[in-house]
Design a protein around this motif. Structure first.
Motif, PDB file in Angstrom:
ATOM      1  N   LEU A  16      10.161  -8.947  22.755  1.00  9.94           N
ATOM      2  CA  LEU A  16      10.378  -9.007  21.312  1.00  9.94           C
ATOM      3  C   LEU A  16      11.069  -7.747  20.812  1.00  9.94           C
ATOM      4  O   LEU A  16      11.993  -7.819  19.989  1.00  9.94           O
ATOM      5  N   GLN A  17      10.653  -6.596  21.323  1.00 11.48           N
ATOM      6  CA  GLN A  17      11.286  -5.330  20.932  1.00 11.48           C
ATOM      7  C   GLN A  17      12.768  -5.353  21.282  1.00 11.48           C
ATOM      8  O   GLN A  17      13.622  -4.968  20.466  1.00 11.48           O
ATOM      9  N   ARG A  18      13.086  -5.813  22.490  1.00 10.86           N
ATOM     10  CA  ARG A  18      14.480  -5.862  22.927  1.00 10.86           C
ATOM     11  C   ARG A  18      15.293  -6.843  22.072  1.00 10.86           C
ATOM     12  O   ARG A  18      16.403  -6.522  21.614  1.00 10.86           O
ATOM     13  N   MET A  19      14.751  -8.049  21.832  1.00 10.54           N
ATOM     14  CA  MET A  19      15.476  -9.070  21.079  1.00 10.54           C
ATOM     15  C   MET A  19      15.709  -8.628  19.641  1.00 10.54           C
ATOM     16  O   MET A  19      16.804  -8.791  19.096  1.00 10.54           O
ATOM     17  N   TRP A  20      14.674  -8.061  18.998  1.00 10.39           N
ATOM     18  CA  TRP A  20      14.808  -7.657  17.604  1.00 10.39           C
ATOM     19  C   TRP A  20      15.710  -6.432  17.459  1.00 10.39           C
ATOM     20  O   TRP A  20      16.377  -6.267  16.437  1.00 10.39           O
TER      21      TRP A  20
END
Length: 394
Positions: free
Chosen positions: A357-361
């Protein structure tokens, strides 16, 4: 019934080739491509699967055969039609093939009545196939065997033929491009004459543990050139397993389109998982043989069950304090994400999900990375809430 071919006997007069003028045909009247199992098995063409030994290619084609016979979506792909399938395995004895098919039937809850009369199963140990050989006279196509295969396909109304492995179906030099080209095109000739999809399962060469591509097929590249669809199988890496939050990475296999002349190469990989199925054929009804079977598996979606409201809550939590990018830091931004979404970071799957999620956001602009000095004057990468593009969760 003889299939037309290009072989010429010594002294024979060269055939006359006539150029055929193009004639316009209303596009609406052209027959659509006859996909049996998109986007790999197609009538009138040869397809190829390439993989190292032990990855699961034989188990895969068995499951796909059952999917095509029943018309069911067993692995994440819905067949375009229900077709009869002839599976010829040149390596294993018939009793081992029976075990593999039976285990797949059990795993996928398929009744024997659904496949009886629609699945044809041969072992090369009992029924050998050799459609070409190479000797001092050159490459010889075994036309009587070609005719016999053609006749069997027609008599049984077979729609798909799976040859596993390709190397067992001929006796020509595996590294001879001219020879392999003749063999592959002979299989294509059979496919065209019988309106059948023919799948050739092929071993890859040893590559020292590197990822396998379709160009790594063992021997001559002419086989790949003759195929209209080709794919490659690779076992999940440890790094991929960590991102997916799964253990026993060797149980998961990725399928990638390596060549798809009739459809765009898929951007997303397809996955399957290998599981063991007990046949309960041991003494006193014990577990007995455990047979490898493949089932469909989907890469976990980090955004599953999340909404834009969840993202906004995460952005608010990130904006309320100072957070680091580094997952090893005490002020890791993943802590804010996990606390907001109610995810326990002691669970490995949750921790990997938060990293995703951190990477995608970050990639979407919902979170923004920036560099500044910490209290000890060391440069660190921090994360703040984005104010531009917001990566929607759903």
């Amino acid at each position: 019934m003889n299939i037309p071919h290009n072989d010429m006997t010594a002294g024979a007069r060269a055939p006359t080739i006539v150029a055929r003028p193009f004639e316009w045909q209303d596009p609406a009247t052209l027959p659509p491509r006859a996909w049996v199992y998109p986007w790999h098995y197609i009538r009138k063409f040869v397809s190829v699967t390439i993989a190292p030994g032990g990855v699961g290619k034989s188990s895969l084609v068995i499951a796909e055969a059952l999917a095509m016979i029943t018309g069911r979506n067993l692995l994440g792909t819905k067949p375009k039609e229900a077709a009869r399938v002839w599976l010829w395995n040149g390596e294993d004895p018939i009793d081992e093939l029976q075990r593999r098919v039976t285990a797949a039937l059990v795993q996928h809850n398929i009744a024997p009545s659904e496949v009886e009369g629609r699945l044809f199963l041969n072992s090369g140990r009992d029924d050998s196939i050799c459609i070409a050989l190479q000797n001092r006279q050159g490459i010889q196509i075994a036309e009587p065997q070609v005719d016999a295969i053609t006749r069997t396909i027609r008599e049984n109304a077979i729609g798909v033929v799976i040859v596993d492995p390709f190397v067992s179906s001929h006796s020509v030099g595996e590294n001879d491009n001219n020879a392999i080209d003749r063999v592959a095109k002979t299989w294509a000739r059979i496919a065209d004459a019988t309106n059948t999809s023919i799948e050739l399962v092929h071993h890859s060469r040893k590559n020292g543990g590197a990822e396998t591509t379709v160009e790594d097929g063992r021997g001559a590249v002419a086989l790949l050139a003759a195929a209209r669809a080709a794919r490659v199988l690779n076992t999940m890496t440890k790094e991929e397993a960590e991102r997916a939050g799964v253990e026993h990475h060797h149980e998961y296999v990725r399928i990638d389109d390596g060549k798809a002349n009739l459809t765009p190469i898929s951007e997303a990989s397809q996955w399957f998982r290998k599981v063991g199925v007990h046949l309960w054929n041991g003494p006193g009804g014990s577990g007995g043989d455990s047979v490898g079977v493949v089932i469909g598996w989907t890469w976990p979606d980090p955004l599953e069950d999340l909404t834009t409201v969840d993202l906004h809550k995460v952005q608010a939590a990130v904006a309320a304090s100072r957070w680091r990018k580094d997952s090893q830091a005490k002020e890791w931004v993943g802590i804010a994400i996990a606390d907001t979404l109610g995810l326990d970071l002691s669970d490995k799957a949750n921790r990997n999900r938060v990293k995703s999620l951190q990477r995608m956001w970050t990639e979407s602009g919902a979170l923004v990375e920036f560099t500044e000095k910490d209290e000890k004057r060391n440069e660190r990468t921090y994360v703040r809430a984005g104010g531009g593009r917001e990566g929607e969760a759903a």
